[in-house]
Scaffold this motif. Sequence first.
Motif, PDB file in Angstrom:
ATOM      1  N   ARG A 110     107.045 -26.117  69.869  1.00  0.00           N
ATOM      2  CA  ARG A 110     108.397 -25.921  69.313  1.00  0.00           C
ATOM      3  C   ARG A 110     108.609 -26.776  68.054  1.00  0.00           C
ATOM      4  O   ARG A 110     109.254 -26.330  67.103  1.00  0.00           O
ATOM      5  CB  ARG A 110     109.464 -26.257  70.364  1.00  0.00           C
ATOM      6  CG  ARG A 110     109.571 -25.221  71.495  1.00  0.00           C
ATOM      7  CD  ARG A 110     110.210 -23.942  71.030  1.00  0.00           C
ATOM      8  NE  ARG A 110     110.332 -22.934  72.080  1.00  0.00           N
ATOM      9  CZ  ARG A 110     110.287 -21.632  71.860  1.00  0.00           C
ATOM     10  NH1 ARG A 110     110.118 -21.158  70.652  1.00  0.00           N
ATOM     11  NH2 ARG A 110     110.430 -20.768  72.833  1.00  0.00           N
ATOM     12  N   GLU A 114     109.471 -25.507  64.311  1.00  0.00           N
ATOM     13  CA  GLU A 114     110.664 -25.987  63.619  1.00  0.00           C
ATOM     14  C   GLU A 114     110.290 -26.561  62.249  1.00  0.00           C
ATOM     15  O   GLU A 114     110.883 -26.198  61.228  1.00  0.00           O
ATOM     16  CB  GLU A 114     111.358 -27.047  64.466  1.00  0.00           C
ATOM     17  CG  GLU A 114     112.709 -27.396  63.902  1.00  0.00           C
ATOM     18  CD  GLU A 114     113.507 -28.274  64.827  1.00  0.00           C
ATOM     19  OE1 GLU A 114     113.395 -28.110  66.062  1.00  0.00           O
ATOM     20  OE2 GLU A 114     114.244 -29.126  64.298  1.00  0.00           O
ATOM     21  N   ARG A 117     109.429 -23.943  59.829  1.00  0.00           N
ATOM     22  CA  ARG A 117     110.507 -22.957  59.698  1.00  0.00           C
ATOM     23  C   ARG A 117     110.065 -21.535  60.050  1.00  0.00           C
ATOM     24  O   ARG A 117     110.261 -20.591  59.278  1.00  0.00           O
ATOM     25  CB  ARG A 117     111.093 -22.974  58.274  1.00  0.00           C
ATOM     26  CG  ARG A 117     111.673 -24.315  57.908  1.00  0.00           C
ATOM     27  CD  ARG A 117     112.211 -24.306  56.501  1.00  0.00           C
ATOM     28  NE  ARG A 117     112.640 -25.635  56.119  1.00  0.00           N
ATOM     29  CZ  ARG A 117     113.808 -26.182  56.441  1.00  0.00           C
ATOM     30  NH1 ARG A 117     114.693 -25.504  57.126  1.00  0.00           N
ATOM     31  NH2 ARG A 117     114.106 -27.408  56.052  1.00  0.00           N
ATOM     32  N   ASN A 121     111.399 -19.039  66.105  1.00  0.00           N
ATOM     33  CA  ASN A 121     111.693 -20.206  66.953  1.00  0.00           C
ATOM     34  C   ASN A 121     113.104 -20.116  67.518  1.00  0.00           C
ATOM     35  O   ASN A 121     113.947 -19.374  67.000  1.00  0.00           O
ATOM     36  CB  ASN A 121     111.534 -21.496  66.149  1.00  0.00           C
ATOM     37  CG  ASN A 121     111.274 -22.701  67.056  1.00  0.00           C
ATOM     38  OD1 ASN A 121     110.910 -22.543  68.223  1.00  0.00           O
ATOM     39  ND2 ASN A 121     111.467 -23.890  66.529  1.00  0.00           N
ATOM     40  N   LYS A 123     116.561 -22.398  69.469  1.00  0.00           N
ATOM     41  CA  LYS A 123     117.183 -23.731  69.542  1.00  0.00           C
ATOM     42  C   LYS A 123     116.609 -24.467  70.745  1.00  0.00           C
ATOM     43  O   LYS A 123     116.568 -23.896  71.852  1.00  0.00           O
ATOM     44  CB  LYS A 123     118.687 -23.577  69.786  1.00  0.00           C
ATOM     45  CG  LYS A 123     119.476 -23.294  68.555  1.00  0.00           C
ATOM     46  CD  LYS A 123     120.969 -23.316  68.923  1.00  0.00           C
ATOM     47  CE  LYS A 123     121.686 -22.273  68.101  1.00  0.00           C
ATOM     48  NZ  LYS A 123     122.866 -21.731  68.758  1.00  0.00           N
TER      49      LYS A 123
END
Length: 440
Positions: A110, A114, A117, A121, A123
């Motif tokens: 993850r 992130e 970018r 992905n 939250k």
Amino acid sequence: MINCLIVGHGAREHAIGEALVKGGAELFAFMSSKNAGLEDLSKGRIKVHSETDFVEIIDFCKEKRIDFAIIGPEAPLCVGIVDALEKKGIPCASPPIEAAQLEGSKIFMRELLEKYRIPSNVKCKKFFSIEGVDDYINQLGIENIVIKPDGLTGGKGVMVFGDHLFSKRDIMDYCTELASKNAPFILEEKLNGEEFTLQAFIDGLQVIGTPLVQDHKRAYEGDKGPNTGGMGSYSMEDHLMPFINQKDVEEAIHDMKNVVAAVKAETGIKYKGPLYGQFMKTAKGIKLIEFNARFGDPEAMNVLPLLKTNFVDICWQMIDQKLSKNVEFEKKATVCKYLAPEGYPISPVKDALVSIDKEKMKKIGAKYYYASVYRKDGKIYTSSSRAMGILGIADSLEAAERIAEQGIGCIEGRLFHRKDVGTNSLLQKRIEHMKLLLNK
Ligand code: AMP
Ligand code: GLY
């Protein structure tokens, strides 16, 4: 003659072994429990021993003059089997440990997505204790929470609100349990949509997709009951899903390419071997659920038997970083149904006889792959997990499903399976679900 080693003992490895033999390889197998299918395909050239004992695996490779190895399951990959073998001059069509962290650590995966970018992905936030958990739950909303332990859990550690967790108390209890075991975990946003599996061949740079597959994780019909390793899967003759179009696939492939590049940028290591992306199409676009650094089980059984291109060549091309774009699959639909022992996954019946009418199976044209069963005095018995994968291949999903069911009719024993996998009625439900989501 090319000597290939397969490491692993399940139906996925049986399917990989079959593809290697079809490609002209001499097969050798190293497995923690004896798979009767691999024993036959390897003509008895097997070793039954822990799949994470590198010293023994290296000795076996040297003794058998193995040209290359491919690793089926995640456990040896995530402790560095590829690095150990390659150090001794045995190439592998599987990823080194740093690259396998895409599966081995959800936090690594993850954070990588992130940092680079990657649009698919979701939250999420990592935790090492329960400090801050309460705030994050309030931020996402209780009904939007999924909890995932960081490391490998055999598909059984993920808890989803509404499926396994029903209150804030349940969420806090599970987080507290993980924290008390010093197990890092993540909380992530719960997605709503339809899942699909995209398995790809990777050579460090290029990503060549294979036909899409949909797996069924829940034990019982209608997606009820506990999560399992997967009760069955299907693929369509156009290699898409009725609710997943070519543009969606391109989006997913684009993200996989960027992830492979990100792994290289971040670790200096190139990802090679099969990469399994589990995606969900949602109202907000294609989202990533997880990566596996290997083929899926059962999904390997949906794609490898359709390969028209020689699989041994593909493995060499992944190793040599020269993957050809011309990987071809038959334009057929597949349905794979797992037969599991009664009581699976909670209290499976062990040591129960499984009788297979192989002649009848052959006439029907169904294929079968041994999973968690053992052979004693020529007879097959269940052990504690999914027993056998039965595969139908045909021009349409309906015909493939019928073949799989007829194949199951050739097997007797204290077993059960999901009759709904690959049926038109289940497919219609998925299509309706997607329509509803996209029209909202
Ligand atoms: P995993 O072990 O990550 O594949 O998760 C097991 C199952 O949990 C998946 O097949 C999904 O059905 C479900 N799941 C995992 N992550 C999410 C998520 N973010 N939103 C909704 N469902 C999820
Ligand atoms: N079918 C899910 C997995 O192989 O992990």
